[in-house]
Design an enzyme around this catalytic site. Structure first.
Site, PDB file in Angstrom:
ATOM      1  N   ASP A  53     -29.295  -5.711  14.613  1.00  0.00           N
ATOM      2  CA  ASP A  53     -29.176  -4.681  15.650  1.00  0.00           C
ATOM      3  C   ASP A  53     -30.558  -4.276  16.162  1.00  0.00           C
ATOM      4  OD1 ASP A  53     -27.923  -2.904  17.311  1.00  0.00           O
ATOM      5  OD2 ASP A  53     -27.516  -1.416  15.765  1.00  0.00           O
ATOM      6  N   GLY A  96     -31.621  -4.570  22.126  1.00  0.00           N
ATOM      7  CA  GLY A  96     -31.654  -3.859  23.414  1.00  0.00           C
ATOM      8  C   GLY A  96     -32.785  -2.842  23.450  1.00  0.00           C
ATOM      9  N   HIS A 101     -32.505  -9.999  23.256  1.00  0.00           N
ATOM     10  CA  HIS A 101     -31.626 -10.951  22.562  1.00  0.00           C
ATOM     11  C   HIS A 101     -32.337 -12.299  22.354  1.00  0.00           C
ATOM     12  CE1 HIS A 101     -28.432  -8.125  22.653  1.00  0.00           C
ATOM     13  NE2 HIS A 101     -28.197  -8.197  23.942  1.00  0.00           N
ATOM     14  N   THR A 140     -16.144  -8.637  18.159  1.00  0.00           N
ATOM     15  CA  THR A 140     -14.967  -8.571  19.037  1.00  0.00           C
ATOM     16  C   THR A 140     -15.082  -7.384  19.994  1.00  0.00           C
ATOM     17  OG1 THR A 140     -13.881  -7.446  17.171  1.00  0.00           O
ATOM     18  CG2 THR A 140     -13.288  -9.740  17.529  1.00  0.00           C
ATOM     19  N   ASN A 181     -18.085  -6.508  21.375  1.00  0.00           N
ATOM     20  CA  ASN A 181     -19.205  -6.730  22.297  1.00  0.00           C
ATOM     21  C   ASN A 181     -18.766  -7.181  23.701  1.00  0.00           C
ATOM     22  OD1 ASN A 181     -21.521  -7.884  19.726  1.00  0.00           O
ATOM     23  ND2 ASN A 181     -21.297  -5.863  20.621  1.00  0.00           N
ATOM     24  N   SER A 215     -19.784  -1.326  11.458  1.00  0.00           N
ATOM     25  CA  SER A 215     -19.304  -1.889  12.722  1.00  0.00           C
ATOM     26  C   SER A 215     -18.364  -3.083  12.565  1.00  0.00           C
ATOM     27  CB  SER A 215     -20.497  -2.260  13.617  1.00  0.00           C
ATOM     28  OG  SER A 215     -21.262  -1.129  13.893  1.00  0.00           O
ATOM     29  N   GLU A 253     -24.028  -4.361  -1.873  1.00  0.00           N
ATOM     30  CA  GLU A 253     -25.080  -3.358  -1.747  1.00  0.00           C
ATOM     31  C   GLU A 253     -25.489  -3.318  -0.274  1.00  0.00           C
ATOM     32  OE1 GLU A 253     -26.315  -1.503  -4.317  1.00  0.00           O
ATOM     33  OE2 GLU A 253     -24.815  -2.446  -5.610  1.00  0.00           O
TER      34      GLU A 253
HETATM   35  C1  FPP Z   1     -27.267  -6.034  18.695  1.00  0.00           C
HETATM   36  O1  FPP Z   1     -28.370  -5.446  19.339  1.00  0.00           O
HETATM   37  C2  FPP Z   1     -27.321  -7.452  18.882  1.00  0.00           C
HETATM   38  C3  FPP Z   1     -26.332  -8.211  19.404  1.00  0.00           C
HETATM   39  C4  FPP Z   1     -25.056  -7.691  19.900  1.00  0.00           C
HETATM   40  C5  FPP Z   1     -26.502  -9.650  19.576  1.00  0.00           C
HETATM   41  C6  FPP Z   1     -27.130 -10.350  18.409  1.00  0.00           C
HETATM   42  C7  FPP Z   1     -27.625 -11.601  18.904  1.00  0.00           C
HETATM   43  C8  FPP Z   1     -28.797 -12.160  18.608  1.00  0.00           C
HETATM   44  C9  FPP Z   1     -29.759 -11.656  17.618  1.00  0.00           C
HETATM   45  C10 FPP Z   1     -29.115 -13.345  19.353  1.00  0.00           C
HETATM   46  C11 FPP Z   1     -29.271 -14.553  18.578  1.00  0.00           C
HETATM   47  C12 FPP Z   1     -28.211 -14.998  17.701  1.00  0.00           C
HETATM   48  C13 FPP Z   1     -28.025 -16.297  17.494  1.00  0.00           C
HETATM   49  C14 FPP Z   1     -27.132 -16.780  16.450  1.00  0.00           C
HETATM   50  C15 FPP Z   1     -28.682 -17.298  18.333  1.00  0.00           C
HETATM   51  P1  FPP Z   1     -28.079  -4.415  20.495  1.00  0.00           P
HETATM   52  O2  FPP Z   1     -28.046  -5.154  21.765  1.00  0.00           O
HETATM   53  O3  FPP Z   1     -26.833  -3.633  20.199  1.00  0.00           O
HETATM   54  O4  FPP Z   1     -29.324  -3.503  20.413  1.00  0.00           O
HETATM   55  P2  FPP Z   1     -29.381  -1.953  20.778  1.00  0.00           P
HETATM   56  O5  FPP Z   1     -28.542  -1.248  19.748  1.00  0.00           O
HETATM   57  O6  FPP Z   1     -30.828  -1.636  20.655  1.00  0.00           O
HETATM   58  O7  FPP Z   1     -28.851  -1.783  22.159  1.00  0.00           O
END
Ligand code: FPP
Length: 243
Positions: free
Chosen positions: A21, A24, A38, A67, A69, A197, A208
Site C-alpha cells: 500500500d 498513490g 504503481h 476485488t 480496486n 482489507s 503475525e
Molecule cells: C495500493 O496502493 C496498491 C495497489 C492497489 C496496487 C499494487 C500494485 C503494485 C505494487 C504494482 C505492481 C504489482 C505487480 C505484481 C507488478 P494505493 O494506490 O492504494 O496507495 P494509496 O493508499 O497511497 O492511494
C-alpha cells in the site's frame, strides 16, 4: 517470552504475505499521477522477491489488485491492468531463470483474456521452480475466495462426492485458491494503515502482523530482513499456553 534473534534466518517466517500500500501517496508527494507510484511499486517487487531465499522465505504472497480496486477511476484500473501485462511480459524470463515459481490467486473471470493468457504462460513456465514461491493476488478478495470455494464444495456435496458430515476445518482450505500454500506466518502492510482489507482472511487466522509506515515504493530488502528478524523474536502460541 522472547526467542534469541541472533541468527539471520533461523525462526524466520516461511511464508510472508504483503499488502503493498501507499503507491498513490508516494506519487502524489512527488506531484505525479498515481500510476507513476504503481510503476515504482512494481520495480520494488523484483528486489523483494530476490531477497527471499537469503532470508529463508520460501513463500511470498503479494496483493496486487483487490476485488474492491475496480471502484477506482477507469484510468487507474486500465493503467494497472496494462502494468500487470507489461510486468509479466518483461519479467517472465527472469523469474523462470531465477528459480521462482509463480502462481496467481483471485477470480480470473473479470480479467481480460490477454492478461489471463500471460498469467497462464508465466505459471506454466515457472511451475517446476522451487527456489521461491511467488503468489500474486490479482482480482483477489478473501470473502470472494471463500464464497467461490463454498460454491465448489456445495457442488461436490450435491454430486455425492463429499459427505456434509465429513466437512471440517481441513475441508474448506482444499477448495481455496491457496490450497497448495501453507498459511502465511507474517503479514506486512505498508503505508501506515492498520487493516487487512479482505486479504487472506481464512489463511491469516494465526498470522503475525506488521503494519509499517513505509510507503510501498520505498520498501527495501533491508526492511524486509529487519521484519523477519523481529518475527523471529515472537512467541507464537496458536491459542495454547507455553509449558
Ligand atoms: C495500493 O496502493 C496498491 C495497489 C492497489 C496496487 C499494487 C500494485 C503494485 C505494487 C504494482 C505492481 C504489482 C505487480 C505484481 C507488478 P494505493 O494506490 O492504494 O496507495 P494509496 O493508499 O497511497 O492511494
Amino acid at each position: 517470552m522472547l526467542k534469541d534473534p541472533s541468527s539471520e534466518t533461523a525462526g524466520g517466517p516461511r511464508h510472508v504475505a504483503i499488502i503493498m500500500d501507499g503507491n498513490g501517496r508516494w506519487a502524489q508527494a512527488r506531484g505525479r499521477p498515481r500510476l507513476f507510484g504503481h510503476h515504482a511499486g512494481a520495480r520494488r517487487v523484483r528486489e523483494v522477491v530476490e531477497a527471499c531465499p537469503e532470508l529463508g522465505i520460501e513463500y511470498l504472497t503479494i496483493f496486487a489488485f483487490s476485488t474492491e480496486n475496480w471502484k477506482r477511476t477507469q484510468v487507474e484500473v486500465a493503467g494497472l491492468m496494462t502494468l500487470f501485462r507489461r510486468y509479466i511480459t518483461k519479467e517472465t524470463r527472469a523469474l523462470a531463470e531465477r528459480g521462482v515459481c509463480v502462481r496467481f490467486i483471485g477470480d480470473r473471470v473479470r480479467l481480460d483474456n490477454k492478461l489471463v493468457a500471460l498469467m497462464d504462460t508465466l505459471e506454466e513456465k515457472t511451475r517446476d521452480n522451487a527456489r521461491v514461491n511467488l503468489t500474486i493476488a490479482l482480482n483477489y478478495g478473501g470473502r470472494d475466495e471463500v464464497a467461490r470455494a463454498t460454491k465448489r464444495l456445495a457442488q461436490d456435496v450435491a454430486q455425492g462426492k463429499l459427505n456434509p458430515d465429513d466437512v471440517d476445518e481441513e475441508t474448506l482450505p482444499r477448495y481455496l485458491d491457496t490450497c497448495v500454500l501453507p498459511d502465511p506466518d507474517l503479514v506486512i502492510r505498508t503505508s501506515g494503515e492498520a487493516r487487512i482489507s479482505n486479504f487472506l482472511l481464512w489463511q491469516s487466522a494465526y498470522s503475525e502482523y506488521e503494519f509499517i509506515d513505509t510507503l510501498w515504493p520505498d520498501f527495501t530488502a533491508d526492511e524486509l530482513g529487519h521484519l523477519c528478524r523481529s518475527y523471529g523474536t515472537r512467541d507464537r502460541r496458536f491459542g495454547a499456553v507455553r509449558a
